[in-house]
Design an enzyme around this catalytic site. Structure first.
Site, mmCIF file in Angstrom:
data_model
loop_
_atom_site.group_PDB
_atom_site.id
_atom_site.type_symbol
_atom_site.label_atom_id
_atom_site.label_comp_id
_atom_site.label_asym_id
_atom_site.label_seq_id
_atom_site.Cartn_x
_atom_site.Cartn_y
_atom_site.Cartn_z
ATOM 1 N N CYS A 9 0.837 -1.204 0.000
ATOM 2 C CA CYS A 9 0.000 0.000 0.000
ATOM 3 C C CYS A 9 0.869 1.250 0.000
ATOM 4 O O CYS A 9 1.394 1.657 1.042
ATOM 5 C CB CYS A 9 -0.931 -0.012 1.215
ATOM 6 S SG CYS A 9 -2.032 1.420 1.291
ATOM 7 N N CYS A 25 -0.522 4.059 2.158
ATOM 8 C CA CYS A 25 -0.296 3.843 3.595
ATOM 9 C C CYS A 25 1.135 4.149 3.991
ATOM 10 O O CYS A 25 1.393 4.774 5.024
ATOM 11 C CB CYS A 25 -0.610 2.393 3.968
ATOM 12 S SG CYS A 25 -2.224 1.799 3.442
ATOM 13 N N ASP A 26 2.092 3.679 3.197
ATOM 14 C CA ASP A 26 3.488 3.644 3.639
ATOM 15 C C ASP A 26 4.450 4.505 2.828
ATOM 16 O O ASP A 26 5.621 4.632 3.202
ATOM 17 C CB ASP A 26 3.990 2.194 3.610
ATOM 18 C CG ASP A 26 3.178 1.297 4.533
ATOM 19 O OD1 ASP A 26 2.755 1.776 5.600
ATOM 20 O OD2 ASP A 26 2.957 0.118 4.182
#
Length: 319
Positions: free
Chosen positions: A136, A139-140
């Site tokens: 992701c 997300c990261d």
């Protein structure tokens, strides 16, 4: 086989399931939640979570799920270890079998079994998952700002995530297995126009390098046979997700990829009294905060369904 009747059954945990449990408990629905094979969902294999409201300093994924679980327990949710191995939605109340040995009948069922990221299957990829390897970028990606990263994939999601990473990272290597991309022409043109994105055609990843964190990736060109080491700190895999819905194929409507279909603006499935929330029905966003939001919706939808059932029963008894 033992049997039990419950008012509200929640299948699966994670942000969606735990949020549904919090709302259902507060509404007096006495939910029973089975955590599934991966209690807490995908966030339990995530390290730092920096984009969920309420955690100004960030939080480790496993700790975040422990916090969700504790809050659900605080309001009285019966949280159990176990895997739902079969369901029967052909009648009412609905039926579920847990671990092939315990039958539950439920007045409402909330499904929050999530979706699992597809991986390349490399041992090094699994070993470094959460330590520089991610599925992701949204997300990261923030953790790799100003650094060089690689992303594997050739569809719209991969192109979109490559574009997202290009805004944060110094260099993005996009690893494409064939000599063409599956992404739409618009997304292809978008990613090709980015000056800091280098597309590696006909290329496959041989190994993600590093002991405790990613320090590079060894790739090979399938046409020339040439191997190359990419000096990257982050390695993103964007080859798709598989919704965990095999259990429901005989009963619930799904799209061609297996995601559960819900009525627009709700979490209602095609079976009355069965609701779906989180990544199991989300093909677009797949974020913890959106999963939690649909968990809230599922509990509210289930509460309204039970109220209507009670009203119908009252009308029959007084007729």
């Amino acid at each position: 086989m033992t049997t039990e009747n419950v008012n509200c059954l929640i299948i699966g945990s994670g942000p969606a399931g735990y949020t549904a449990a919090i709302y259902a408990s507060r509404a007096g629905m006495k939910p029973v939640l089975y955590q599934g094979a991966q209690p807490g969902g995908q966030l339990t294999i995530t390290t730092e979570v920096d984009n969920f409201p309420g955690y100004p300093e960030g939080v480790q994924g496993p700790q975040m799920m422990m916090d969700f679980e504790a809050q659900a327990r605080r309001f009285g949710t019966d949280i159990r270890y176990g895997v739902v191995t079969a369901v029967d939605f052909s009648g009412y109340p609905h039926k579920a079998i847990v671990d092939d040995q315990h039958e539950i009948t439920a007045n409402v069922v909330i499904i929050s079994t999530g979706a699992s990221a597809k991986w390349l299957g490399l041992p090094s990829e699994m070993r470094l998952n959460g330590h520089g390897v991610s599925a992701c970028a949204v997300c990261d990606g923030f953790f790799f700002r100003g650094q060089d990263v690689a992303i594997v994939g050739a569809g719209d999601t991969a192109a979109e995530e490559a574009s997202y990473l290009a805004n944060l990272c110094r260099k993005v290597y996009m690893i494409v297995r064939r000599d063409e991309m599956r992404a739409s022409k618009f997304m292809q043109n978008r990613v090709k126009s980015l000056p800091n994105v280098e597309i590696l055609w006909n290329t496959e990843t041989q190994e993600v390098l590093g002991d405790n964190e990613v320090v590079g990736a060894r790739v090979k060109n399938a046409v020339t046979g040439e191997e190359r080491i990419l000096d990257v700190k982050g390695f993103f895999v964007a080859i798709g997700h598989k919704p965990n819905t095999d259990l429901f194929k005989s009963y619930l409507d799904m799209d061609e990829s297996g995601y559960l279909l819900t009525e627009k603006g709700s979490t209602r499935t095609n079976i009355p009294g069965v609701f779906a929330c989180g990544d199991v029905q989300d093909t677009i966003y797949r974020q913890a905060v959106t999963a939690a939001g649909t968990g809230c919706m599922a509990a509210l939808d289930a509460e309204r369904f039970l109220a209507m059932k009670e009203m119908e029963l009252h009308e029959v008894q007084t007729a």
